[in-house]
Enzyme design. Structure first.
Site, PDB file in Angstrom:
ATOM      1  N   GLY A 254       0.794  -1.221   0.000  1.00  0.00           N
ATOM      2  CA  GLY A 254       0.000   0.000   0.000  1.00  0.00           C
ATOM      3  C   GLY A 254       0.822   1.264   0.000  1.00  0.00           C
TER       4      GLY A 254
ATOM      5  CB  CYS B 122     -18.623   4.492 -28.296  1.00  0.00           C
ATOM      6  SG  CYS B 122     -20.159   5.364 -28.652  1.00  0.00           S
TER       7      CYS B 122
END
Length: 410
Positions: free
Chosen positions: A227, A337
Site C-alpha cells: 500500500g 464510445c
C-alpha cells in the site's frame, strides 16, 4: 523519464523511437526503475532480511515476473491462473502466496495441490479447509484490522465495510475453528489498501497483528501486505520507506523476542515496484475544438487504461513529440464510445495531430485491467533492459480476439 537534448528518454532509450518502432498504443517498462525500487525496499529494513512477494496483479507479464525473480522476489497471487503464471515464470511453489477473495474451495484445493502458500480470508473457507486438511497443510489467515488507509474507499481494503479479510472482532471464533480442526497456522496477514502515507498506519496494524499472534504459537511469518504511495505528480508526497523500515523494523525485532523466536517479515508490493517504471505511449488522432474546450483525441481509451475513469487517478501527460512547444490547455480523451477522459484541462506543449503523448506512472494496473471493449485490440508491451528494447507482448489482432468464439449455423 528524462529530458535530454530536447528528447524524452527512459532507461537510455528515446521514447519517440519506441513509439515509432512498435506502434501505438504501447506500454513501456523501464527495468532499471523496477530493480531500483526493489532494492530500495530491501535496504530500508536492513539488517532485517524482509521477504518481498511481488503482487503480480499489478503487472503480470512473464518478463516482469522473471526480472523480479532474478532479484530474489517471491510472488503474491490472487487467482489460480496467477499462481500458474508464477510457476511458468520459474518461481518455486514455496515462493508463492495465494490470497484469493470470494473463491470456492475447489480453487483453494487446486492451489494446495500446486504446493503454494495458502492465505484464507473468510471463516467459511477456513472451516472447509480445516475439515479437509486438518494439520496436514499449513495456511495463513488474512485479518481485517478495521483501519481506513489511503483516504479512498475504492482502494482501501482494511475498513469495516471491506469484503477483504476476517474481522479482528471474529478472532475468538477463528481460534475455535483452528483448534477444533487441529489446524496449523503458519502466518498472519494484513493489507489495508493503497496510497498509505503514514508509517503510523503500518505500526497501528502491526500492533493488532502482534496481539493476535498470541493465539497462534506456530507462526513462521507475518505479512503486512503493501500500500505504499508512489508519486503521481511532481513534488507529490510519497511513503517514506526508510522511516517505515526503521520504525517497523525495530518494533518487529522487539516483537520476535516477545514471541520467543525469529519470524519472517513479508511485504507484497505491486504498485510500488512497477508503477513509476511504466509509460503508456499513445498517438494524437485529432485536435477537436468546441466552444469551451480543446480536445486531444488519442488512439486509446478506457479499454487500455481505465484507472482515471475507475479511480479518478491522476497520470501526468507529456507531449514527447514537441518538448519545447508553447504550452496550451487541452482535455485528453480516448477513442472509445464512452466518456473516457484521461485528463481535464491539462497544460501540454502544443499538440499536433500525429504527435506522441506519454502517460507517466502507468506500470501498475494498466495492461492487467485492459479489455477488448468496442472490439479494440489490447496494446503491445515493451521492456527497456540494459539500454535495449524488447517486445514482451505482441499487439493483439482481430484473430486473437475471436479465437475462442464458436461458429454456429443459425
Amino acid at each position: 523519464m528524462e529530458l535530454n537534448n530536447n528528447a524524452y528518454y527512459a532507461g537510455g532509450v528515446k521514447l519517440v523511437d519506441v513509439a515509432k518502432e512498435f506502434g501505438t498504443p504501447v506500454y513501456v517498462y523501464n527495468a532499471d526503475s523496477i530493480i531500483s525500487q526493489y532494492k530500495r525496499l530491501k535496504n530500508a529494513f536492513n539488517p532485517i532480511d524482509i521477504k518481498i512477494k511481488y503482487a503480480c496483479k499489478a503487472l503480470n507479464n512473464s518478463a516482469i515476473l522473471r526480472l523480479l525473480k532474478n532479484e530474489g522476489s517471491g510472488l503474491d497471487t490472487v487467482s489460480i491462473n496467477e499462481v500458474k503464471l508464477g510457476l511458468r515464470a520459474g518461481f518455486k511453489p514455496n515462493e508463492i502466496i495465494f490470497t484469493p477473495n470470494c473463491v470456492g474451495i475447489d480453487e483453494i484445493k487446486e492451489a494446495v495441490n500446486l504446493g503454494v502458500h495458502i492465505n484464507i480470508d473468510n471463516i467459511s473457507i477456513l472451516e472447509q479447509f480445516g475439515a479437509i486438511y486438518g494439520n496436514t497443510v499449513s495456511c495463513c489467515i488474512r485479518l481485517n484490522p478495521h483501519i481506513m488507509a489511503g483516504g479512498n474507499s475504492k482502494i482501501s481494503t482494511g475498513h469495516i465495510d471491506s469484503k477483504f479479510g476476517i474481522s479482528i472482532y471474529q478472532l475468538r471464533h477463528v481460534v475455535r475453528v483452528v483448534k477444533s480442526n487441529n489446524m496449523h497456522i503458519n502466518g498472519l496477514h494484513m493489507h489495508t489498501g493503497s496510497d498509505i502515507l503514514d508509517a503510523g498506519v503500518f505500526l497501528q496494524g502491526a500492533e493488532i497483528l502482534f496481539d493476535c499472534a498470541k493465539d497462534f504459537p506456530d507462526l513462521s511469518f507475518i505479512d503486512f501486505g503493501s500500500g505504499f504511495k508512489v508519486a503521481y505528480k511532481e513534488n507529490d508526497i510519497t511513503t517514506d520507506i526508510e522511516e517505515l523500515g526503521q520504525l517497523l523494523g525495530t518494533r518487529f525485532t522487539t516483537f520476535c523476542k516477545e514471541y520467543g523466536r525469529e519470524l519472517e517479515l513479508w511485504f507484497e508490493p505491486g504498485k510500488f515496484l512497477v508503477s513509476e517504471a511504466g509509460y503508456f505511449l499513445v498517438k494524437s488522432n485529432v485536435i477537436k475544438q468546441t466552444t469551451a474546450t480543446v480536445f486531444v483525441g488519442v488512439d486509446s481509451g478506457l479499454n487500455h487504461l481505465i484507472r482515471p475513469m475507475l479511480y479518478d487517478s491522476f497520470h501526468e501527460i507529456v507531449n514527447i513529440s514537441n518538448p519545447d512547444g508553447k504550452q496550451r490547455i487541452y482535455t485528453v480523451v480516448g477513442n472509445i464510445c464512452e466518456t473516457d477522459t484521461f485528463g481535464w484541462d491539462r497544460k501540454l506543449n502544443e499538440v499536433h495531430e500525429g504527435d506522441f503523448l506519454c502517460f507517466k506512472n502507468a506500470g501498475a494496473y494498466g495492461i492487467t485491467m485492459a479489455s477488448n471493449y468496442n472490439a479494440r485490440q489490447k496494446p503491445a508491451e515493451v521492456l527497456i533492459y540494459q539500454g535495449k528494447t524488447y517486445l514482451i507482448r505482441k499487439r493483439e489482432t482481430l484473430e486473437d480476439m475471436i479465437l475462442n468464439e464458436v461458429n454456429i449455423n443459425l
